[in-house]
Motif scaffolding. Sequence first.
Motif, short mmCIF file in Angstrom:
data_model
loop_
_atom_site.label_atom_id
_atom_site.label_comp_id
_atom_site.label_asym_id
_atom_site.label_seq_id
_atom_site.Cartn_x
_atom_site.Cartn_y
_atom_site.Cartn_z
N UNK A 9 1.05 -1.38 -0.31
CA UNK A 9 -0.08 -0.16 -0.19
C UNK A 9 1.01 1.20 -0.16
N UNK A 10 2.18 0.72 -0.24
CA UNK A 10 2.97 2.50 -0.04
C UNK A 10 2.65 3.01 -1.01
N UNK A 11 2.43 3.94 -1.33
CA UNK A 11 2.38 5.23 -2.04
C UNK A 11 4.34 5.07 -3.30
N UNK A 31 11.48 -3.89 0.53
CA UNK A 31 9.89 -3.46 0.22
C UNK A 31 9.70 -5.44 0.31
N UNK A 32 8.49 -5.63 0.88
CA UNK A 32 7.85 -6.65 0.50
C UNK A 32 6.60 -6.37 0.80
N UNK A 33 6.47 -7.57 -0.77
CA UNK A 33 4.71 -7.60 -0.91
C UNK A 33 4.10 -8.65 -1.09
N UNK A 34 2.79 -8.72 -1.59
CA UNK A 34 2.47 -10.40 -1.47
C UNK A 34 2.08 -10.14 -3.60
N UNK A 35 3.08 -9.16 -3.75
CA UNK A 35 2.89 -9.48 -5.02
C UNK A 35 4.61 -9.03 -5.46
N UNK A 36 5.41 -8.82 -7.49
CA UNK A 36 6.41 -8.83 -7.22
C UNK A 36 6.49 -7.24 -7.51
N UNK A 37 7.58 -6.83 -7.47
CA UNK A 37 7.48 -4.69 -7.40
C UNK A 37 8.73 -5.03 -8.52
N UNK A 47 13.26 -6.43 -3.25
CA UNK A 47 11.96 -6.72 -2.86
C UNK A 47 11.72 -7.80 -2.74
N UNK A 48 11.01 -8.36 -1.26
CA UNK A 48 11.05 -9.75 -1.05
C UNK A 48 9.55 -9.77 -0.75
N UNK A 49 9.35 -10.67 -1.82
CA UNK A 49 7.50 -11.32 -2.49
C UNK A 49 7.69 -12.30 -1.43
N UNK A 57 2.48 -9.97 4.71
CA UNK A 57 3.69 -9.13 4.66
C UNK A 57 4.07 -8.51 5.91
N UNK A 58 2.95 -8.51 6.29
CA UNK A 58 3.49 -7.73 7.97
C UNK A 58 3.75 -8.43 8.81
#
Length: 155
Positions: A9-11, A31-37, A47-49, A57-58
């Motif tokens: 959700x980070x802009x 950057x931690x996300x559940x999608x590819x960044x 980035x860490x998916x 992610x949290x």
Amino acid sequence: MTIWVDADACPNVIKEILFRAAERSRIEVVLVANQWLRTPSSRFIRAMQVPGGLDVADSEIVQRVESGDLVVTADIPLAALVVEKGALALDPRGQLHTPDTIAQRLSMRDFMADLRGAGIDTGGPPPLHARDRMAFANALDRWLAARPAARRAAE
């Protein structure tokens, strides 16, 4: 020390500020996300998916964060968990969450959730403005400036 980013959700404008800070300060940004960044090519940025799912992610950030790290998130419960572990949390509007401030912010978040649960329209967050980006960049710069002093004091 590492800067962890709750990236789902980070802009993008905040990510760009972080990317520039990583290069300038030579500090790791994850950057931690559940999608590819997509991230710039840099030895300081990665980035860490993680798998999809509620708060995955949290949980990954909480598991990996260490005392002295910074977590960039608008998620107040996540901020509370990382502050409990000795890190600081910075939201994209430049609000720094510390042990002195997090209890009040968590209480306010819970109060607003109760109002929404009762059917009261509390509105959403306002759009991110230039003043918010500036507040974020200034708070990040203050944290980065304090980092070397903290490192020297620990040695």
